[in-house]
Scaffold this active site. Structure first.
Site, PDB file in Angstrom:
ATOM      1  N   SER A  96       0.887  -1.819   0.103  1.00 45.40           N
ATOM      2  CA  SER A  96       0.480  -0.014  -0.484  1.00 45.40           C
ATOM      3  C   SER A  96       0.915   1.331  -0.132  1.00 45.40           C
ATOM      4  CB  SER A  96      -1.007   0.173   1.469  1.00 45.40           C
ATOM      5  OG  SER A  96      -1.838   0.852   1.121  1.00 45.40           O
ATOM      6  N   ASP A 219     -10.996  -4.501  -4.296  1.00 48.11           N
ATOM      7  CA  ASP A 219     -10.156  -4.288  -3.312  1.00 48.11           C
ATOM      8  C   ASP A 219     -10.608  -2.781  -3.320  1.00 48.11           C
ATOM      9  OD1 ASP A 219      -7.790  -2.353  -2.047  1.00 48.11           O
ATOM     10  OD2 ASP A 219      -6.110  -3.603  -2.793  1.00 48.11           O
ATOM     11  N   HIS A 247      -6.770  -5.966   0.956  1.00 49.18           N
ATOM     12  CA  HIS A 247      -6.052  -5.310   0.709  1.00 49.18           C
ATOM     13  C   HIS A 247      -4.787  -5.332   0.721  1.00 49.18           C
ATOM     14  CE1 HIS A 247      -4.317  -1.350  -0.457  1.00 49.18           C
ATOM     15  NE2 HIS A 247      -3.885  -0.881   0.845  1.00 49.18           N
TER      16      HIS A 247
END
Length: 281
Positions: A96, A219, A247
Site C-alpha cells: 500500500s 480491493d 487489500h
C-alpha cells in the site's frame, strides 16, 4: 548514528543470503505483518524488517510532526535504513503506502535499488474527474480523519474490516485492528493525513527502478483502475491481478504473494503484463 537508526526503526535482519530484501509495511502496521511472507525468502536473501516511527517497537521519541507530515519523511527513513546497514541492490517490497514510500525513496537514490515490488499501491486516493478515479471524495477522507480523532477504537474496528476484506475470515480483520490500536492515535492520524491526501501521480513516470505492481481483486482501498494507472505510468513496470481479495494479500493470501514475488524475481514473466518502453507487450 547507525545504532540510533537501528533502534529508531526497530530494524531486524534475518536470512542466509546476501541480496537484501527490505519489507515496508502499509499504513498503521508494524513489521510483523510481513512475517509469513518474509520468512519464505530467508534461505536465499538477506531479509530486513523495520517499523515506521510511531508504529510497533520504534522509538516514539524520534517522532517529528514536521518531518512526518508528508510521505517524504518516511521515504528518508527508508534511505536511512539502507545507509545504516550499508545496503546495495535492494529489493524493496512495499504494501500500500509502503510501496509509494519505497518509490519516493528510489527517486532520491535510484542506485540503491534493484527492484521495487508494490502490493496495492495508490498514488492518489482522491477522485480527480474526469482523468482519474482514486476512489474517494475529499469529504469521505475528512470524515475518516474526524472519526479517528473522536473514536479511535471505533475507527480501527471499521477500517480494519474495510481494508482487509475477506469477511468470511474475521480473524484477519481482528489482527489488523489490533495493529491499528497499538499505534499512537495522534501519530496514526497524521500518517493517515499524509497518506490519503498525498498525490504522487506525477512521480510515477520518473521511477527508473524495475517495478512490479501486484493488484488484488475486489480491493476497495486501491481499485483495479488505480493499479492499472500505476502500471501504465511507471516505466519498466510489470503488472499482475491476483486471485487474492481485499487489500492485504501478504496477510490473507501469503502463498500467492510469495509465489508471484518469486516468479518475478526469477524472471518468469509469462503471466505478467509488462511495460518497458511505453508500450504494453
Amino acid at each position: 548514528m547507525n545504532q540510533d537508526i537501528l533502534a529508531r526503526n526497530n530494524i531486524k535482519v534475518k536470512g542466509n543470503g546476501t541480496v537484501p530484501m527490505l519489507f515496508a509495511p502499509g499504513f498503521g502496521c508494524d513489521q510483523n505483518v510481513w512475517n509469513t511472507v518474509a520468512e519464505s525468502f530467508e534461505d536465499n536473501y538477506k531479509v530486513i524488517l523495520f517499523d515506521y516511527v510511531g508504529a510497533g517497537n520504534s522509538d516514539l521519541a524520534a517522532y517529528s510532526p514536521d518531518k512526518y507530515s508528508t510521505l517524504e519523511g518516511y521515504a528518508q527513513d527508508v534511505l536511512d535504513v539502507c545507509e545504516a546497514l550499508k545496503l546495495e541492490d535492494v529489493i524493496l517490497v512495499g504494501h500500500s503506502v509502503g510501496g509509494i514510500i519505497g518509490a519516493l525513496a528510489s527517486l532520491k537514490k535510484p542506485e540503491l535499488f534493484s527492484s521495487l515490488i508494490m502490493l496495492g499501491p495508490s498514488p492518489c486516493y482522491l477522485n480527480d474527474p474526469p482523468e482519474y478515479a482514486g476512489g474517494y471524495e475529499k469529504e469521505e477522507l475528512t470524515g475518516l480523519l474526524d472519526l479517528m480523532e473522536k473514536n479511535y477504537i471505533g475507527w480501527a474496528n471499521m477500517f480494519a474490516a474495510t481494508v482487509m476484506g475477506n469477511p468470511q475470515r474475521p480473524e484477519l480483520s481482528a489482527d489488523l485492528e489490533e495493529r491499528f490500536c497499538s499505534t499512537d492515535p495522534v501519530i496514526a492520524k497524521q500518517f493517515a493525513q499524509a497518506t490519503f491526501f498525498a498525490d504522487n501521480r506525477k512521480d510515477l513516470p520518473n521511477i527508473t527502478v524495475p517495478s512490479l505492481i501486484l493488484q488484488c481483486t475486489d480491493d476497495v482501498i486501491a481499485s483495479l483502475e488505480v493499479g492499472r494507472f500505476v502500471h501504465e505510468n511507471t516505466p519498466l513496470s510489470s503488472f499482475r491481478v491476483m486471485e487474492a481479495t481485499g487489500h492485504c494479500p501478504h496477510m490473507s493470501h501469503p502463498e500467492e504473494t510469495i509465489r508471484l514475488i518469486s516468479e518475478y524475481l526469477a524472471g518468469d514473466m509469462a503471466s505478467f503484463e509488462k511495460k518497458e518502453t511505453g508500450d504494453r507487450v
